[in-house]
Design a protein around this motif. Sequence first.
Motif, mmCIF file in Angstrom:
data_model
loop_
_atom_site.group_PDB
_atom_site.id
_atom_site.type_symbol
_atom_site.label_atom_id
_atom_site.label_comp_id
_atom_site.label_asym_id
_atom_site.label_seq_id
_atom_site.Cartn_x
_atom_site.Cartn_y
_atom_site.Cartn_z
ATOM 1 N N ALA B 139 -15.835 -18.595 55.134
ATOM 2 C CA ALA B 139 -14.630 -19.431 55.154
ATOM 3 C C ALA B 139 -14.496 -20.315 53.913
ATOM 4 O O ALA B 139 -13.389 -20.567 53.444
ATOM 5 C CB ALA B 139 -14.627 -20.296 56.417
ATOM 6 N N SER B 140 -15.602 -20.808 53.376
ATOM 7 C CA SER B 140 -15.534 -21.697 52.211
ATOM 8 C C SER B 140 -15.516 -20.874 50.926
ATOM 9 O O SER B 140 -16.095 -19.786 50.874
ATOM 10 C CB SER B 140 -16.738 -22.638 52.217
ATOM 11 O OG SER B 140 -17.944 -21.911 52.168
ATOM 12 N N SER B 141 -14.878 -21.386 49.888
ATOM 13 C CA SER B 141 -14.820 -20.632 48.633
ATOM 14 C C SER B 141 -16.223 -20.438 48.062
ATOM 15 O O SER B 141 -16.571 -19.357 47.581
ATOM 16 C CB SER B 141 -13.899 -21.324 47.613
ATOM 17 O OG SER B 141 -14.380 -22.614 47.289
ATOM 18 N N SER B 142 -17.062 -21.496 48.134
ATOM 19 C CA SER B 142 -18.445 -21.369 47.658
ATOM 20 C C SER B 142 -19.172 -20.290 48.446
ATOM 21 O O SER B 142 -19.894 -19.460 47.886
ATOM 22 C CB SER B 142 -19.202 -22.688 47.856
ATOM 23 O OG SER B 142 -18.593 -23.713 47.132
ATOM 24 N N SER B 167 -10.036 -22.035 60.170
ATOM 25 C CA SER B 167 -8.635 -22.463 60.099
ATOM 26 C C SER B 167 -7.785 -21.240 60.430
ATOM 27 O O SER B 167 -8.313 -20.142 60.616
ATOM 28 C CB SER B 167 -8.293 -22.971 58.697
ATOM 29 O OG SER B 167 -8.153 -21.864 57.820
ATOM 30 N N ARG B 168 -6.469 -21.410 60.431
ATOM 31 C CA ARG B 168 -5.606 -20.268 60.767
ATOM 32 C C ARG B 168 -5.699 -19.173 59.722
ATOM 33 O O ARG B 168 -5.379 -18.022 59.978
ATOM 34 C CB ARG B 168 -4.145 -20.721 60.897
ATOM 35 C CG ARG B 168 -3.898 -21.540 62.176
ATOM 36 C CD ARG B 168 -2.477 -21.372 62.661
ATOM 37 N NE ARG B 168 -1.552 -21.244 61.541
ATOM 38 C CZ ARG B 168 -0.327 -21.744 61.516
ATOM 39 N NH1 ARG B 168 0.127 -22.417 62.546
ATOM 40 N NH2 ARG B 168 0.453 -21.587 60.472
ATOM 41 N N GLU B 169 -6.110 -19.554 58.488
ATOM 42 C CA GLU B 169 -6.117 -18.569 57.405
ATOM 43 C C GLU B 169 -7.490 -17.981 57.091
ATOM 44 O O GLU B 169 -7.642 -17.214 56.145
ATOM 45 C CB GLU B 169 -5.508 -19.199 56.142
ATOM 46 C CG GLU B 169 -4.001 -19.377 56.264
ATOM 47 C CD GLU B 169 -3.450 -20.437 55.328
ATOM 48 O OE1 GLU B 169 -2.826 -20.071 54.324
ATOM 49 O OE2 GLU B 169 -3.652 -21.648 55.596
ATOM 50 N N THR B 170 -8.510 -18.364 57.850
ATOM 51 C CA THR B 170 -9.840 -17.778 57.623
ATOM 52 C C THR B 170 -9.778 -16.261 57.846
ATOM 53 O O THR B 170 -9.237 -15.819 58.859
ATOM 54 C CB THR B 170 -10.867 -18.363 58.622
ATOM 55 O OG1 THR B 170 -10.774 -19.780 58.618
ATOM 56 C CG2 THR B 170 -12.283 -17.949 58.264
ATOM 57 N N ILE B 196 -10.569 -22.788 54.838
ATOM 58 C CA ILE B 196 -11.457 -23.678 55.590
ATOM 59 C C ILE B 196 -10.713 -24.907 56.095
ATOM 60 O O ILE B 196 -10.997 -25.427 57.162
ATOM 61 C CB ILE B 196 -12.711 -24.040 54.764
ATOM 62 C CG1 ILE B 196 -13.769 -24.711 55.637
ATOM 63 C CG2 ILE B 196 -12.393 -24.955 53.569
ATOM 64 C CD1 ILE B 196 -15.105 -24.082 55.506
ATOM 65 N N GLU B 197 -9.734 -25.368 55.312
ATOM 66 C CA GLU B 197 -8.841 -26.442 55.728
ATOM 67 C C GLU B 197 -7.464 -26.076 55.224
ATOM 68 O O GLU B 197 -7.305 -25.761 54.032
ATOM 69 C CB GLU B 197 -9.244 -27.778 55.079
ATOM 70 C CG GLU B 197 -10.443 -28.437 55.692
ATOM 71 C CD GLU B 197 -10.578 -29.873 55.190
ATOM 72 O OE1 GLU B 197 -10.483 -30.794 56.016
ATOM 73 O OE2 GLU B 197 -10.760 -30.052 53.973
ATOM 74 N N SER B 198 -6.474 -26.155 56.080
ATOM 75 C CA SER B 198 -5.141 -25.680 55.688
ATOM 76 C C SER B 198 -4.560 -26.488 54.527
ATOM 77 O O SER B 198 -3.717 -25.990 53.790
ATOM 78 C CB SER B 198 -4.198 -25.720 56.885
ATOM 79 O OG SER B 198 -4.126 -27.046 57.364
#
Lengths: 249, 249
Positions: B139-142, B167-170, B196-198
């Motif tokens: 989910a996180s870019s890292s 989040s909704r986009e994960t 991870i956060e919208s």
Amino acid sequence: MANSRSGDSMTTRIVRVLDTFANDRTTQTASEIARRAGLPSSSAHRIIGDLIDAGLLERDDEGRVRLGMRLWELALRGSSALRLRQTALPHMEKVQTVVREHTQLAVLEHDEALFLERLSHPEAGANITRVAGRLPVHASSSGLVLLAFADPVVRERVLSAPLRAVSRETVTDPAALRSLLAGIRRRGHVVATGSIESVSTGVAVPIRDRGEVVAALSAVLPRDADAAPVIPVLTAAAKDIERDLRDSR
Amino acid sequence: MANSRSGDSMTTRIVRVLDTFANDRTTQTASEIARRAGLPSSSAHRIIGDLIDAGLLERDDEGRVRLGMRLWELALRGSSALRLRQTALPHMEKVQTVVREHTQLAVLEHDEALFLERLSHPEAGANITRVAGRLPVHASSSGLVLLAFADPVVRERVLSAPLRAVSRETVTDPAALRSLLAGIRRRGHVVATGSIESVSTGVAVPIRDRGEVVAALSAVLPRDADAAPVIPVLTAAAKDIERDLRDSR
């Protein structure tokens, strides 16, 4: 159950194992750890195995042992060191934009100055300080501030023990040191030239939380740099850190 | 000797005690620790006593227990986390002067992204990351960068486990994630919007040491910020960090 036949607690032996790692010794063989920790080989190997299972130690590709990320995570998450350091960091960065040498944060830990953070300009001069490293309280500028504002019990203990000359200019005479510390309490800062390394001058101020000095903020400059303009920069940053510590409670 | 009747090693029980501390739980009573660690009260009290004797835990003025500075020192001194972080820090500061939001450093640790450092501009937007905190790799870019370049065994393990929508986009579909990861390997970076956060967009690039990806360098921007100019800034900083890691060997 937790004690070995020698009377050391298991915790003590784990600390002795972890304590063998240092800045310039990040990987070791299990046998080196056993020897440096002063533990019987079988006992050391068992503890190392347990610590690897728990993630506190890791094995690298060559089978050598190093500190694990899990240990780092457990030690930082929820630590007051992290809170203090995270609060101070943005203000230390601001100091760096003016001072452009070294800016550091230290706490008093077992009668020594323990450094939580160090920011250094790429072209900055000499600096003996290491993050997670220690310096004597009577010789480093951070240590002098921490000692000046320490519990009198701590101060007397340090002053009554033998004071080692770290450089030619370290103040080691208890009476002279006592008067130096009184001056620091009066002025709210110290400028220590050559007291830890002859090539540098340390400037340090106290940081307070709930009325007590909890840390020292310091700058390390080349010996002959003008320290005067750095004092108000550090003092202002310390005030900002104190405000943010208060606001984050 | 090192084992309790329940079969847990003493090390495991120490880890369970330390593991009860968190960012938002920095002091606890001994009874709270016992309960949260799932240890019998007498056993917990004895371990806590040993840990206090060794300086790994400390008691505050109200008798509550917190993590000790000694633990912080042992975990950092000689750790590869500290070396990586000290090497990266000056370059992260340089990124910050351009990006002026959040700049972060993360490593892969037990199939999650563990954050070693975070620099934040005082006026920066939302950011869920905490130093010594973890985020899911998918989910996180890292995390996406770390997962893209991870050992295939790790990647398959993550992709075959249930993938939680943070989040909704994960991206939680394994096939879609697989293709996203292949794209990251091809391009050498990821731009993850809202995963991870919208409200935010993460941009991350890999950092290599001895030919292997050892960390991810990332920036967190407001969702609608233009990520394109940030990519070359991060890529250049990663190259500088890689050079300094090489030089410091």
